[in-house]
Design an enzyme around this catalytic site. Structure first.
Site, short mmCIF file in Angstrom:
data_model
loop_
_atom_site.label_atom_id
_atom_site.label_comp_id
_atom_site.label_asym_id
_atom_site.label_seq_id
_atom_site.Cartn_x
_atom_site.Cartn_y
_atom_site.Cartn_z
N ASP A 305 0.87 -1.17 0.00
CA ASP A 305 0.00 0.00 0.00
C ASP A 305 0.92 1.23 0.00
O ASP A 305 2.14 1.13 0.15
CB ASP A 305 -0.98 0.00 1.18
CG ASP A 305 -2.20 0.88 0.87
OD1 ASP A 305 -2.16 1.67 -0.10
OD2 ASP A 305 -3.22 0.79 1.58
C1 BGC Z 1 -5.00 3.29 -0.02
C2 BGC Z 1 -5.17 2.26 -1.10
C3 BGC Z 1 -5.05 2.92 -2.45
C4 BGC Z 1 -3.70 3.60 -2.54
C5 BGC Z 1 -3.44 4.25 -3.88
C6 BGC Z 1 -3.75 4.12 -0.22
O1 BGC Z 1 -3.71 5.19 0.65
O2 BGC Z 1 -4.99 2.65 1.23
O3 BGC Z 1 -6.40 1.61 -0.98
O4 BGC Z 1 -5.22 1.99 -3.48
O5 BGC Z 1 -3.65 4.58 -1.54
O6 BGC Z 1 -4.21 5.35 -4.09
#
Ligand code: BGC
Length: 768
Positions: A305
């Protein structure tokens, strides 16, 4: 400047190399056999191996590096700072993927750098959060889940993929399949609710919708099951917080939707920000290597993530960025989203012997595999054709699919005084509340690709029906509307507009009140300790009700709300979530009865926040019942009921359904067949979600009081009946024990059937 020839040269060499690959005495490449056995495409595997053999260590690590869009690619190139460094990395082939770059033109320009200016010309995989639509938006996933309509959900993902793919995107960070029981957690809006059975079915539908049957088609994109794992169980409902779970909950509740996503062929997984039982998920090889890549044989790749590799330092797990990179790579995190730590440290870590090069090869192989499957090597520009983009984005086909999804996601929570459906002529309707005229909030929190102001507001939807007189009064606005994605919402306290709302209500036959949550009260980083309506909206609701009790409360929200006062006083309540681009049209069609509501809650609505986590499939405890009136020594609250405000699976219709003739037959080893007759006893035709629950009465690990194990959407004309049959097999009758092993135990089961989890039509059977 190097040319496309470079890419062609690298590619040709790779193919040549694979043509001379090892063969065994059957004449087939040894790898071909292995690949086929694992369900992989041998041709792609050969190409991946060949390309891999040409890559330097740094180029392989480059594939494992993902950056967010950092400059307008069609503008001037960046010349200083972080942006310039990223640009340099891109040209060296040290970037395998980018996120947050959208639009055919921008993506083409970016892809051109990867393909024409890097030594091997490996195309980028372009990721984006297409969570419930790209530019044309479906309901928030929690809303979609309320439809229990797997076909519509799959279709919604399919059109989202089509629209995104036409704009250069070939990978979505969805579906989020995190089960959650905590309405405080802001991200419940993004999942399918509290139940692993429903969640697994929806995970499958969404993966199939995004990926279709052919990943290389230019209208399908790779899916990403996230957040692996237990992100939906943060202590105290606070986003990013610690998850501490026993094996039983992990295997029986958290993991099933991930397993379903993998079984459906999800090509990627995203790990998560939280720690699970003391290990940050990003650095957890039990989750990523043992379960996902081992037990489940997942052969796509895992992306971290955002910055989660670096966050292992703050967790107190890695002492610096180098250690964090080592832990993550060894644990099976294949791609680094925006920590920049792989590109900085992995090469040295391999040279030091701290990370095996075989792990780097494995991660690179997985990433290249998905790129091949997407068809990016055949045509790196296939997802970014401006003419296709102009034809597809916002097309009628997509608008129709999201409207269909939106209608099906609405849940009727209460309907007394026969307020609904509204008659189409002759009414004076007062519409009150800032959310009624809001063309942005219905787009929900994950609307990164959509333009603000592009939703059909409730008011617009109502105005499309011309027979009634509509008077709109905003009343006090409870929030500052225009809010950046990363900023906290500010609440207003000014009561300006309250009196005007009250006098409009006095003159109306019916009052429609659009209240609930602004979209930016929900989503990532937006957990709340209170889950009632904010005080200003509550005051408005009560004041209007006192002036005219014919109130229909049209709720929009991204989490279950504790709306006790409304439930006690307001005669009609419609749950409409954040319903997407076609929001107003869908709500109006339901209010006027052109669509008879069929949604059922995918998550329990508590009476008060103190009941959270509250969920239907809880355990019994040793003291589940009040021994005698007023006695305290049983599992309860002294100041609150044990029951929810609205249970899981609950939802009304303009018609009514009756269940009878519950029968259990065909009982055998690990099997039983259940049938029930459902009849539409009301005046309208409608659809009922027939739900089947079981209880394993005694087991070697205690089982929940009820578990959903089947459902079917049944359309019925007024007066019509249908007998619905469910098969229970070892898939439904077993569970994971405390060692994570799936078992089915002989013994007694209760079975419950009806239109919600509180159904009491029940029977029993015993399997040997
Ligand atoms: C979120 C993810 C997301 C990623 C990219 C993160 O902060 O937890 O779910 O896909 O950002 O935007």
């Amino acid at each position: 400047m190097k040319t496309r020839l470079n890419y062609v040269w690298g590619y040709a060499l790779a193919v040549l190399f694979c043509a001379c690959g090892n063969t065994n005495d059957t004449g087939k490449s040894a790898d071909t056999n292995v690949a086929s056995q694992q369900g992989l495409n041998p041709d792609i595997e050969r190409k991946v191996d060949s390309l891999l053999s040409l890559m330097t260590l740094e180029e392989k690590i480059g594939q494992m590096n993902q950056y967010t869009g950092f400059w307008e690619v069609t503008g001037p190139t960046p010349s200083e700072g972080n942006q310039a460094l990223k640009y340099e990395h891109l040209k060296k082939g040290w970037v395998g993927s980018m996120l947050n770059v959208t639009g055919a033109k921008e993506v083409t320009a970016l892809q051109k750098i990867a393909v024409e200016e890097t030594r091997l010309g490996i195309p980028l995989i372009i990721g984006f959060d297409v969570v419930h639509g790209y530019k044309t938006v479906s309901p928030i996933p929690l809303g979609e889940a309320a439809s229990w309509d797997l076909e519509a959900i799959q279709r919604s993902a399919e059109v989202a993929a089509k629209e995104a793919a036409a704009s250069g995107i070939n990978w979505t960070f969805a579906p989020m399949v995190d089960i959650s029981r905590d309405a405080r957690w802001g991200r419940v809006m993004e999942g399918a609710g509290e139940d692993p059975f429903l969640g697994s079915k929806i995970a499958t539908a969404r993966v199939q919708g995004f990926q279709g049957n052919d990943l290389s088609s230019n209208s399908t994109i790779a899916a990403c099951a996230k957040h692996f794992a237990a992100y939906g169980f943060p202590e105290s409902g606070k986003d990013y917080n610690t998850a501490d779970l026993g094996t039983s909950t992990l295997y029986n509740v958290v993991l099933p939707p991930f397993k379903a996503a993998n079984d459906a062929g999800a090509r990627t997984f995203m790990n998560s920000f939280n720690e699970l039982n003391g290990i940050p998920a990003t650095g957890d090889s039990f989750l990523q290597r043992q379960i996902l890549k081992g037990d489940w044989n997942f052969n796509g790749f895992v992306v971290s993530d955002w910055g989660s590799i670096g966050e292992m330092i703050a967790h107190g797990y890695a002492k610096d960025g180098k250690v964090a990179a080592k832990i993550a790579a060894n644990a099976g995190s294949d791609m680094d989203m925006e920590s920049h730590l792989y590109v900085e440290h992995l090469s040295q870590l391999v040279k030091d012997g701290a990370v095996k090069e075989a792990y780097i090869d494995d991660a690179t192989r997985r990433i290249l595999r998905v790129k091949y499957e997407l068809g990016l090597f055949e045509d790196p520009y296939k997802y970014s054709n401006e003419t296709n983009e102009a034809n597809v984005v916002g097309s009628t086909e997509i608008q129709e699919a999201v409207l269909d999804m939106a209608k099906k996601s609405i849940v009727l929570l209460k309907n007394e005084k026969q307020l609904l459906p509204l008659q189409k002529e002759g009414l004076n309707i007062a519409v009150i509340g800032a959310l009624a005229n809001d063309k942005t909030s219905p787009l929900g929190n994950w609307r990164l690709g959509a333009k603000n102001g592009t939703a059909v507001s409730l008011l617009e939807g109502l105005q499309a029906y011309e027979g009634n007189t509509i008077t709109y009064v905003q009343g006090p606005n409870f929030v500052e509307n225009d809010i950046a994605f990363s900023r906290q919402l500010e609440f207003n306290t000014s009561k300006k507009g309250l009196e005007e709302a009250v006098s409009a209500a006095k003159n109306a036959d019916v009052v429609l009140m659009a209240l609930g949550e602004h979209a930016m009260q929900t989503g990532e980083g937006r957990s709340q300790a209170n889950i009632e309506m904010d005080p200003l909206q509550q005051e408005l609701l009560e004041a209007v009700y006192n002036a005219n009790s014919n109130v229909v409360l049209v709720l929009s929200n991204g989490r279950p709300l504790a709306i006790n006062w409304a439930n006690e006083n307001i005669p009609a309540i419609l749950e409409t979530w954040h319903l997407g681009t076609q929001s107003g049209n869908a709500i109006a069609q339901v209010l006027y009865g052109d669509y008879n509501p069929s949604g059922k809650l995918p998550m329990t609505f508590p009476r008060s926040v103190g009941q959270v986590p509250i969920y239907y499939n809880h355990k019994s405890s040793g003291r589940p019942n009040e021994p005698s009136p007023g006695e305290v020594f049983w599992s309860h609250y002294t100041d609150e009921s044990n029951t929810p405000l609205y249970p899981f699976g609950y939802g009304l219709s303009y018609t009514s359904f009756e269940y009878n003739n519950l029968q259990v037959s065909n009982i055998g080893k690990n099997r039983a067949t259940i049938s029930v007759t459902v009849t539409n006893t009301g005046a309208y035709s409608g659809k009922e979600v027939v739900q089947l629950y079981i209880q394993d009465i005694f087991a070697s690990v205690t089982r929940p009081v009820k578990e959903l194990k089947g459902f079917e959407m049944v359309p019925l004309e007024s007066g019509a009946s249908k007998t619905v049959t469910f098969s229970l097999t070892e898939k439904e009758l077993g569970f994971y024990d405390n060692q994570g092993k799936y078992i089915v135990e002989p013994g007694g089961f209760k079975v419950f059937v009806g239109g919600s989890s509180t159904t009491d039509l029940e029977s029993k059977f015993t399997i040997n």
